[in-house]
Write a protein that holds these residues in place. Sequence first.
Motif, PDB file in Angstrom:
ATOM      1  N   TYR A  11       0.837  -1.200   0.000  1.00 30.35           N
ATOM      2  CA  TYR A  11       0.000   0.000   0.000  1.00 30.35           C
ATOM      3  C   TYR A  11       0.872   1.250   0.000  1.00 30.35           C
ATOM      4  CZ  TYR A  11      -3.231  -3.506   1.777  1.00 30.35           C
ATOM      5  OH  TYR A  11      -3.967  -4.647   1.937  1.00 30.35           O
ATOM      6  N   THR A  12       0.303   2.321  -0.501  1.00 25.72           N
ATOM      7  CA  THR A  12       0.960   3.623  -0.429  1.00 25.72           C
ATOM      8  C   THR A  12      -0.081   4.661  -0.027  1.00 25.72           C
ATOM      9  OG1 THR A  12       2.458   3.001  -2.208  1.00 25.72           O
ATOM     10  CG2 THR A  12       2.341   5.337  -1.677  1.00 25.72           C
ATOM     11  N   ILE A  13       0.262   5.466   0.968  1.00 20.89           N
ATOM     12  CA  ILE A  13      -0.588   6.591   1.356  1.00 20.89           C
ATOM     13  C   ILE A  13      -0.091   7.791   0.574  1.00 20.89           C
ATOM     14  CG2 ILE A  13      -1.319   8.103   3.239  1.00 20.89           C
ATOM     15  CD1 ILE A  13      -0.627   5.715   5.131  1.00 20.89           C
ATOM     16  N   ARG A  14      -0.990   8.395  -0.203  1.00 18.50           N
ATOM     17  CA  ARG A  14      -0.595   9.584  -0.935  1.00 18.50           C
ATOM     18  C   ARG A  14      -1.805  10.465  -1.223  1.00 18.50           C
ATOM     19  NH1 ARG A  14       0.246   5.678  -5.496  1.00 18.50           N
ATOM     20  NH2 ARG A  14      -0.957   6.480  -7.233  1.00 18.50           N
ATOM     21  N   GLU A  15      -1.528  11.585  -1.858  1.00 19.47           N
ATOM     22  CA  GLU A  15      -2.567  12.574  -2.114  1.00 19.47           C
ATOM     23  C   GLU A  15      -3.424  12.179  -3.317  1.00 19.47           C
ATOM     24  OE1 GLU A  15      -2.818  17.433  -2.539  1.00 19.47           O
ATOM     25  OE2 GLU A  15      -0.892  16.432  -2.718  1.00 19.47           O
ATOM     26  N   TRP A  16      -4.732  12.380  -3.187  1.00 15.80           N
ATOM     27  CA  TRP A  16      -5.673  12.166  -4.285  1.00 15.80           C
ATOM     28  C   TRP A  16      -6.662  13.323  -4.251  1.00 15.80           C
ATOM     29  CZ3 TRP A  16      -6.452   9.351  -8.536  1.00 15.80           C
ATOM     30  CH2 TRP A  16      -7.726   9.291  -9.075  1.00 15.80           C
TER      31      TRP A  16
END
Length: 70
Positions: A11-16
């Motif tokens: 998983y990757t937490i990033r901006e959307w």
Amino acid sequence: VEGRSSRPAAYTIREWEGQVAVFERDQPFPRQVFDVYVETLPPELQQQVRQGVPAEDEARLSVLLEDYTG
């Protein structure tokens, strides 16, 4: 820790669209989007989310999400 760098994060937490989101490996669209706007985070957390924060499994993802979503 051995082996971590050779396996891509699950998983990757990033901006959307300005919000904190979780992406599964290699997926173009988020699995989950949170009602937390990146611009409301402290500066160092904003930078981390914009760069992408890897999580190797669900347990690590849960811990990281606490930091970003309260």
